[in-house]
Design an enzyme around this catalytic site. Structure first.
Site, mmCIF file in Angstrom:
data_model
loop_
_atom_site.group_PDB
_atom_site.id
_atom_site.type_symbol
_atom_site.label_atom_id
_atom_site.label_comp_id
_atom_site.label_asym_id
_atom_site.label_seq_id
_atom_site.Cartn_x
_atom_site.Cartn_y
_atom_site.Cartn_z
ATOM 1 N N LYS A 1 0.837 -1.206 0.000
ATOM 2 C CA LYS A 1 0.000 0.000 0.000
ATOM 3 C C LYS A 1 0.876 1.262 0.000
ATOM 4 C CE LYS A 1 -4.177 1.319 2.456
ATOM 5 N NZ LYS A 1 -4.860 1.080 3.727
ATOM 6 N N PHE B 1 7.467 -4.896 10.615
ATOM 7 C CA PHE B 1 8.593 -3.965 10.761
ATOM 8 C C PHE B 1 8.688 -3.415 12.186
ATOM 9 C CE2 PHE B 1 10.758 0.110 10.283
ATOM 10 C CZ PHE B 1 11.812 -0.229 9.453
ATOM 11 N N GLU C 1 8.202 -14.016 27.780
ATOM 12 C CA GLU C 1 7.142 -13.005 27.764
ATOM 13 C C GLU C 1 5.932 -13.587 28.467
ATOM 14 O OE1 GLU C 1 6.584 -11.657 23.700
ATOM 15 O OE2 GLU C 1 8.526 -10.657 23.672
ATOM 16 N N HIS D 1 -2.386 -4.010 23.655
ATOM 17 C CA HIS D 1 -1.087 -4.209 24.312
ATOM 18 C C HIS D 1 -1.043 -3.320 25.546
ATOM 19 C CE1 HIS D 1 3.192 -4.589 24.989
ATOM 20 N NE2 HIS D 1 3.266 -5.501 24.025
ATOM 21 N N ARG E 1 -1.751 -10.651 28.333
ATOM 22 C CA ARG E 1 -1.911 -9.203 28.121
ATOM 23 C C ARG E 1 -3.339 -8.702 28.241
ATOM 24 N NH1 ARG E 1 0.724 -8.893 22.136
ATOM 25 N NH2 ARG E 1 2.535 -9.333 23.384
ATOM 26 N N HIS F 1 -3.408 -3.381 19.449
ATOM 27 C CA HIS F 1 -2.157 -3.975 18.981
ATOM 28 C C HIS F 1 -2.357 -5.031 17.897
ATOM 29 C CE1 HIS F 1 2.021 -5.082 19.244
ATOM 30 N NE2 HIS F 1 1.757 -6.307 19.649
ATOM 31 N N ARG G 1 -4.139 -13.737 21.755
ATOM 32 C CA ARG G 1 -2.900 -14.290 21.201
ATOM 33 C C ARG G 1 -1.790 -14.336 22.242
ATOM 34 N NH1 ARG G 1 1.595 -11.805 18.973
ATOM 35 N NH2 ARG G 1 0.522 -9.823 19.185
ATOM 36 N N SER H 1 2.810 -14.263 16.673
ATOM 37 C CA SER H 1 2.315 -13.830 15.359
ATOM 38 C C SER H 1 3.373 -13.893 14.261
ATOM 39 C CB SER H 1 1.705 -12.431 15.433
ATOM 40 O OG SER H 1 2.577 -11.567 16.101
#
Ligand code: SIN
Length: 480
Positions: free
Chosen positions: A33, A42, A111, A222, A269, A329, A365, A370
């Site tokens: 896009k 990223f 985590e 998040h 979370r 998130h 999740r 992910s």
């Protein structure tokens, strides 16, 4: 007329790994896009979760299912964890460098929700950026930048390609297979950690084409985000910080999370986010991330992205406490697919990564699953395409398109973001959801551009699903 073997919409980990899995001899076009780095991959900080060893596969499966709040598709989770180790080892064999500890072996961090350290990272807290850079360097296929997919060229159960808006003109691109890897819905919420261009349009398009979205009430917030920076994308403070010793405190230094769950800052979370929300509302106190357990030189080396980004914003880390808020998130819900990424109701249309819903994340999740999903399910989709014997006669479509953006859309988009944040966010109320639904329907009846309409349709589905699910579950927390 050129006919690609595959068109891939999106250049995050799922899209780029799908392209890599096709190999050089296939004709593949990747459509972005904006720039290729304008994707959620990223900005991923923490890393990629992966079973530590053979024995850990089962434990990783159970951790994922426990955090997923009864909604996980067990088969999808088993695929994720079994194939996950192979996918990560393959990435390492291809030359990708994960961070190593002082002894020279891979460094695994921990985590929330993980019962052991099993998260690999790169560049300290630049895991997504490093993986994206690596996959871009590896890429051998054509990339079309600054191009918005405005339509899927669908007739019956067959997708013939996509219509694209690029620099003022529309053009159709044709393919034997189309793979949607366009990410989640970040920009429909006021506060989010996502790349700017991720706005749920493809999910809206799928609804218009007769496909299905599922688990759309399951939106993950998040817990540790600095939301006072300028710009739509807010500064994520990775969960790995808590995994390695950061605390969440209020302005009296109270570690209040233990009043909600004995795991405190390492609770899943959804629990940390809703507890922060509740504590702030109840006490009117500010909430902070405290990094005082870190030594400065270690912190700078281990979390350089956060160190330097926060330095630019005037923070001296790890000494200063950072005011935090939960922010949108990740979308667990998405385009319903089978376990090979095939979109239900279509023969040659696939969805992978965050845009898809295989049920692998259930209602919540597990942290850092992910990027692994992106690797594993992109490969499965490509394997399915390459082994399929499906042939069809290509149809040529008109290049006519509706008006994409109309005067007044910007104001309505901002109103939508505010409404979604306030009413379809961390804590929801039925009456507010119903008001939001009514307002969305009202906007949809007005004179708006196509892109806003698609965003609204996705938002509408989130709100409707949230109204439909009467009890709190996973990331969906409802007060009646
Ligand atoms: C983080 O680094 O906290 C994000 C990891 C994730 O969303 O899985």
């Amino acid at each position: 007329m050129k006919i690609y073997d595959a068109i891939i919409i999106g250049a995050g980990i799922a899209g780029l790994n799908a392209a890599a899995s096709f190999g050089e001899d296939k004709e593949v076009l990747i459509i972005c896009k904006e720039n290729s780095w304008d994707c959620n991959t990223f900005y991923a900080q923490g890393g990629i979760a992966v079973p530590y060893d053979e024995e850990d596969i089962q434990v990783h499966i159970e951790d994922t299912i426990n955090v997923g709040a009864t909604l996980c598709n067990r088969e999808a989770v088993e695929i994720l964890c079994r194939d996950g180790r192979v996918a990560v080892d393959d990435l390492i064999d291809r030359g990708f460098q994960f961070d190593k500890g002082e002894d020279g072996t891979l460094h695994y961090t921990k985590e929330a929700g993980h019962s052991r350290a099993r998260i690999l990272h790169a560049g300290g807290d630049a895991s997504g950026r490093c993986m994206h850079h690596f996959l871009m360097q590896e890429n051998q296929h054509a990339l079309l930048y600054n191009s918005t997919v405005t339509d899927l060229l669908i007739e019956g159960e067959i997708c013939h390609g996509v219509r694209v808006y690029h620099k003022g003109t529309f053009r159709n691109y044709y393919a034997k297979n189309t793979i949607i890897a366009s990410g989640g819905v970040g920009s429909i919420y006021k506060y989010h950690t996502n790349a700017r261009s991720i706005s749920g349009e493809m999910q809206g398009l799928i609804l218009e084409k007769g496909g299905k979205l599922r688990d759309m009430e399951m939106m993950q917030f998040h817990p540790t985000v600095f939301i006072h920076n300028k710009g739509a994308r807010k500064q994520l403070l990775t969960e790995a910080l808590r995994g390695e010793g950061a605390w969440i405190v209020d302005e009296d230094k109270k570690r209040f999370l233990f009043e909600y769950d004995k795991r405190g800052p390492l609770s899943p979370r959804n629990i940390v986010s809703s507890s922060i929300f509740d504590w702030k509302k109840k006490t009117h106190k500010q909430v902070f991330l405290s990094l005082k357990n870190f030594e400065k030189e270690f912190f700078k080396k281990r979390f350089p992205t956060i160190y330097f980004n926060m330095k630019d914003l005037g923070f001296k880390l790890p000494a200063d406490e950072i005011p935090i808020s939960p922010a949108f998130h990740y979308a667990m819900g998405g385009i319903e697919t089978n376990l090979d990424g095939k979109v239900l109701n279509f023969k040659n249309l696939y969805a992978i990564g965050e845009v898809a819903s295989t049920g692998v994340h259930g209602g919540n999740r597990l942290a850092s699953n992910s990027l692994l999903e992106g690797l594993v399910f992109s490969k499965r989709a490509v394997d399915n395409i390459c082994s399929s014997k499906f042939n069809f006669e290509l149809k040529v479509f008109s290049q006519e398109e509706e008006v994409l953006v109309k005067d007044g859309d910007k104001v309505l988009k901002d109103e939508l973001r505010e409404l979604m944040w306030e009413n379809a966010g961390i804590v929801r109320k039925r009456s507010k959801l119903e008001q939001t639904l009514q307002r969305i329907d009202q906007i949809l009846e007005g004179d708006i551009g196509k892109l806003l309409r698609l965003r609204l349709k996705t938002s509408r589905k989130i709100v409707k699903s949230a109204i439909y699910r009467q009890e709190s579950l996973g990331a969906h927390y409802i007060l009646n």
